[in-house]
Design a protein around this motif. Structure first.
Motif, PDB file in Angstrom:
ATOM      1  N   PHE A  10     -32.217  92.213  69.672  1.00  0.00           N
ATOM      2  CA  PHE A  10     -32.631  92.597  71.012  1.00  0.00           C
ATOM      3  C   PHE A  10     -32.219  94.011  71.413  1.00  0.00           C
ATOM      4  O   PHE A  10     -31.203  94.530  70.959  1.00  0.00           O
ATOM      5  N   TYR A  11     -33.033  94.563  72.314  1.00  0.00           N
ATOM      6  CA  TYR A  11     -32.839  95.827  72.976  1.00  0.00           C
ATOM      7  C   TYR A  11     -32.377  95.489  74.391  1.00  0.00           C
ATOM      8  O   TYR A  11     -32.783  94.467  74.945  1.00  0.00           O
ATOM      9  N   ALA A  12     -31.552  96.324  75.016  1.00  0.00           N
ATOM     10  CA  ALA A  12     -31.154  96.072  76.402  1.00  0.00           C
ATOM     11  C   ALA A  12     -32.392  96.130  77.312  1.00  0.00           C
ATOM     12  O   ALA A  12     -33.249  96.995  77.154  1.00  0.00           O
ATOM     13  N   ASN A  13     -32.456  95.201  78.262  1.00  0.00           N
ATOM     14  CA  ASN A  13     -33.584  95.133  79.193  1.00  0.00           C
ATOM     15  C   ASN A  13     -33.902  96.484  79.808  1.00  0.00           C
ATOM     16  O   ASN A  13     -35.052  96.881  79.934  1.00  0.00           O
ATOM     17  N   ASN A  52     -31.106  95.699  83.749  1.00  0.00           N
ATOM     18  CA  ASN A  52     -29.705  95.487  83.359  1.00  0.00           C
ATOM     19  C   ASN A  52     -29.530  95.708  81.851  1.00  0.00           C
ATOM     20  O   ASN A  52     -30.495  95.927  81.124  1.00  0.00           O
ATOM     21  N   LEU A  53     -28.286  95.660  81.415  1.00  0.00           N
ATOM     22  CA  LEU A  53     -27.999  95.969  80.015  1.00  0.00           C
ATOM     23  C   LEU A  53     -27.917  94.719  79.126  1.00  0.00           C
ATOM     24  O   LEU A  53     -27.496  94.807  77.971  1.00  0.00           O
ATOM     25  N   ALA A  54     -28.358  93.571  79.662  1.00  0.00           N
ATOM     26  CA  ALA A  54     -28.364  92.365  78.822  1.00  0.00           C
ATOM     27  C   ALA A  54     -29.319  92.577  77.652  1.00  0.00           C
ATOM     28  O   ALA A  54     -30.405  93.134  77.812  1.00  0.00           O
ATOM     29  N   LYS A  55     -28.906  92.154  76.467  1.00  0.00           N
ATOM     30  CA  LYS A  55     -29.757  92.318  75.281  1.00  0.00           C
ATOM     31  C   LYS A  55     -30.730  91.148  75.213  1.00  0.00           C
ATOM     32  O   LYS A  55     -30.407  90.083  74.689  1.00  0.00           O
ATOM     33  N   GLU A  56     -31.927  91.358  75.782  1.00  0.00           N
ATOM     34  CA  GLU A  56     -32.898  90.259  75.891  1.00  0.00           C
ATOM     35  C   GLU A  56     -34.321  90.654  75.512  1.00  0.00           C
ATOM     36  O   GLU A  56     -35.208  89.825  75.550  1.00  0.00           O
ATOM     37  N   PHE A  57     -34.553  91.908  75.183  1.00  0.00           N
ATOM     38  CA  PHE A  57     -35.922  92.335  74.880  1.00  0.00           C
ATOM     39  C   PHE A  57     -36.079  92.411  73.364  1.00  0.00           C
ATOM     40  O   PHE A  57     -35.486  93.257  72.703  1.00  0.00           O
ATOM     41  N   ASP A  58     -36.858  91.492  72.820  1.00  0.00           N
ATOM     42  CA  ASP A  58     -36.915  91.319  71.362  1.00  0.00           C
ATOM     43  C   ASP A  58     -37.502  92.553  70.658  1.00  0.00           C
ATOM     44  O   ASP A  58     -38.483  93.133  71.139  1.00  0.00           O
ATOM     45  N   PHE A  59     -36.902  92.915  69.537  1.00  0.00           N
ATOM     46  CA  PHE A  59     -37.394  94.040  68.724  1.00  0.00           C
ATOM     47  C   PHE A  59     -38.891  93.895  68.421  1.00  0.00           C
ATOM     48  O   PHE A  59     -39.623  94.878  68.374  1.00  0.00           O
ATOM     49  N   ALA A  60     -39.322  92.651  68.205  1.00  0.00           N
ATOM     50  CA  ALA A  60     -40.735  92.426  67.859  1.00  0.00           C
ATOM     51  C   ALA A  60     -41.647  92.891  68.988  1.00  0.00           C
ATOM     52  O   ALA A  60     -42.762  93.371  68.736  1.00  0.00           O
ATOM     53  N   ASP A  61     -41.178  92.792  70.225  1.00  0.00           N
ATOM     54  CA  ASP A  61     -42.004  93.191  71.361  1.00  0.00           C
ATOM     55  C   ASP A  61     -42.064  94.717  71.490  1.00  0.00           C
ATOM     56  O   ASP A  61     -43.093  95.280  71.866  1.00  0.00           O
ATOM     57  N   GLN A 130     -24.320 100.145  70.786  1.00  0.00           N
ATOM     58  CA  GLN A 130     -23.773  99.344  71.892  1.00  0.00           C
ATOM     59  C   GLN A 130     -24.823  98.570  72.677  1.00  0.00           C
ATOM     60  O   GLN A 130     -24.640  97.405  72.976  1.00  0.00           O
ATOM     61  N   VAL A 131     -25.904  99.236  73.055  1.00  0.00           N
ATOM     62  CA  VAL A 131     -26.845  98.612  73.991  1.00  0.00           C
ATOM     63  C   VAL A 131     -27.979  97.869  73.300  1.00  0.00           C
ATOM     64  O   VAL A 131     -28.881  97.379  73.952  1.00  0.00           O
ATOM     65  N   SER A 132     -27.927  97.790  71.978  1.00  0.00           N
ATOM     66  CA  SER A 132     -28.978  97.045  71.290  1.00  0.00           C
ATOM     67  C   SER A 132     -28.421  96.507  69.987  1.00  0.00           C
ATOM     68  O   SER A 132     -27.311  96.834  69.590  1.00  0.00           O
ATOM     69  N   ASP A 133     -29.211  95.682  69.334  1.00  0.00           N
ATOM     70  CA  ASP A 133     -28.824  95.196  68.005  1.00  0.00           C
ATOM     71  C   ASP A 133     -29.236  96.188  66.925  1.00  0.00           C
ATOM     72  O   ASP A 133     -29.166  95.904  65.737  1.00  0.00           O
ATOM     73  N   GLN A 134     -29.710  97.344  67.364  1.00  0.00           N
ATOM     74  CA  GLN A 134     -30.038  98.432  66.442  1.00  0.00           C
ATOM     75  C   GLN A 134     -28.718  99.028  65.968  1.00  0.00           C
ATOM     76  O   GLN A 134     -27.798  99.195  66.749  1.00  0.00           O
ATOM     77  N   HIS A 135     -28.634  99.356  64.673  1.00  0.00           N
ATOM     78  CA  HIS A 135     -27.428  99.997  64.175  1.00  0.00           C
ATOM     79  C   HIS A 135     -27.827 101.365  63.638  1.00  0.00           C
ATOM     80  O   HIS A 135     -28.733 101.462  62.818  1.00  0.00           O
ATOM     81  N   SER A 136     -27.169 102.412  64.136  1.00  0.00           N
ATOM     82  CA  SER A 136     -27.563 103.767  63.750  1.00  0.00           C
ATOM     83  C   SER A 136     -26.371 104.556  63.236  1.00  0.00           C
ATOM     84  O   SER A 136     -25.254 104.373  63.713  1.00  0.00           O
ATOM     85  N   THR A 137     -26.616 105.430  62.271  1.00  0.00           N
ATOM     86  CA  THR A 137     -25.553 106.285  61.734  1.00  0.00           C
ATOM     87  C   THR A 137     -26.076 107.718  61.565  1.00  0.00           C
ATOM     88  O   THR A 137     -27.292 107.934  61.511  1.00  0.00           O
ATOM     89  N   VAL A 138     -25.142 108.657  61.454  1.00  0.00           N
ATOM     90  CA  VAL A 138     -25.508 110.068  61.319  1.00  0.00           C
ATOM     91  C   VAL A 138     -24.733 110.689  60.168  1.00  0.00           C
ATOM     92  O   VAL A 138     -23.543 110.453  60.022  1.00  0.00           O
ATOM     93  N   GLN A 139     -25.412 111.479  59.352  1.00  0.00           N
ATOM     94  CA  GLN A 139     -24.750 112.254  58.306  1.00  0.00           C
ATOM     95  C   GLN A 139     -25.115 113.721  58.486  1.00  0.00           C
ATOM     96  O   GLN A 139     -26.248 114.043  58.848  1.00  0.00           O
ATOM     97  N   GLU A 140     -24.149 114.577  58.185  1.00  0.00           N
ATOM     98  CA  GLU A 140     -24.416 116.012  58.331  1.00  0.00           C
ATOM     99  C   GLU A 140     -24.513 116.689  56.968  1.00  0.00           C
ATOM    100  O   GLU A 140     -23.692 116.444  56.086  1.00  0.00           O
ATOM    101  N   PHE A 141     -25.514 117.538  56.787  1.00  0.00           N
ATOM    102  CA  PHE A 141     -25.663 118.352  55.587  1.00  0.00           C
ATOM    103  C   PHE A 141     -25.750 119.826  56.001  1.00  0.00           C
ATOM    104  O   PHE A 141     -25.676 120.122  57.192  1.00  0.00           O
ATOM    105  N   ASP A 142     -25.942 120.734  55.034  1.00  0.00           N
ATOM    106  CA  ASP A 142     -25.904 122.166  55.338  1.00  0.00           C
ATOM    107  C   ASP A 142     -26.875 122.569  56.436  1.00  0.00           C
ATOM    108  O   ASP A 142     -26.495 123.215  57.401  1.00  0.00           O
ATOM    109  N   THR A 143     -28.126 122.192  56.255  1.00  0.00           N
ATOM    110  CA  THR A 143     -29.148 122.687  57.184  1.00  0.00           C
ATOM    111  C   THR A 143     -29.739 121.609  58.069  1.00  0.00           C
ATOM    112  O   THR A 143     -30.606 121.873  58.891  1.00  0.00           O
TER     113      THR A 143
END
Ligand code: ZN
Length: 211
Positions: A10-13, A52-61, A130-143
């Motif tokens: 879910f995504y936050a409403n 609100n920030l409740a996680k109730e909006f399905d990714f499929a939607d 935090q606000v969704s079941d999405q998990h994100s990461t960041v990597q840094e390279f030269d450019t």
């Protein structure tokens, strides 16, 4: 288009609400209703998600709305609308959220731009985690930075595509980079997408701004 089976993720409403309102602003109430009908979500037409920030909006939607944009407006038109919706979602809400709000402070504004990006992008990734079941990461390279979405709502449940489709996420990143950098525009390309058979959705962000 076929309905996309629910994901249980879910995504936050509030973020879904802002995205839906952004689309309504761009295409009008009737245009949005047509999109929601096509996405098999007619129940949302007169019942938008609460702010609100409740996680109730399905990714499929989220994914179904994105797909309906492409079906109704074609790949180019759908892409433009998705980018705008993504940008508006950031501009209307995320910039006031948690660690990102600090980007408006004077102490942050005087930092060199690359430092701003180095702080701001991971902050954005953490907020989405935090606000969704999405998990994100960041990597840094030269450019460039590589921003990775490990469970992506935008293309959830789609497969066998030959081009990336997560333009809502591209718009969110573009507007986020603009906020964090103090007004610059950056190139953001989606280079891998789960809908194309990749394991993750990946976005390349050029460190040098285009404006
Ligand atoms: Zn995706």
């Amino acid at each position: 288009m076929e309905p996309i089976p629910h994901s249980g993720l879910f995504y936050a409403n509030k973020f879904a609400l802002i995205m839906i309102k952004a689309l309504e602003d761009v295409m009008g109430k009737n245009g949005l209703n047509a999109i929601l009908n096509l996405a098999h979500l007619p129940e949302i037409i007169d019942h938008y998600p609460p702010g609100n920030l409740a996680k109730e909006f399905d990714f499929a939607d989220v994914s179904a709305i994105n797909q309906a944009l492409e079906e109704m407006y074609g790949p180019r038109g759908g892409r433009g609308l998705a980018l705008r919706a993504g940008r508006a979602t950031f501009a209307d809400s995320l910039k006031n959220f948690g660690a990102l709000a600090g980007a408006g402070d004077l102490a942050f504004k005087v930092l060199p731009m690359q430092v701003k990006l180095r702080i701001g992008l991971p902050a954005m990734a953490r907020i989405f985690t935090q606000v969704s079941d999405q998990h994100s990461t960041v990597q840094e390279f030269d450019t460039e930075f590589i921003y990775t979405i490990h469970r992506c709502p935008v293309c959830w449940g789609r497969k066998d595509l030959d081009k990336p489709v997560c333009f809502i996420a591209v718009g969110l990143l573009q507007e986020g980079l603009k906020w964090v950098s103090g007004g610059h525009e950056f190139r953001v390309y989606e280079t891998r997408c789960v809908s194309m058979g990749d394991e993750i959705c990946e976005f390349k962000i050029q460190k040098s701004p285009i404006s």
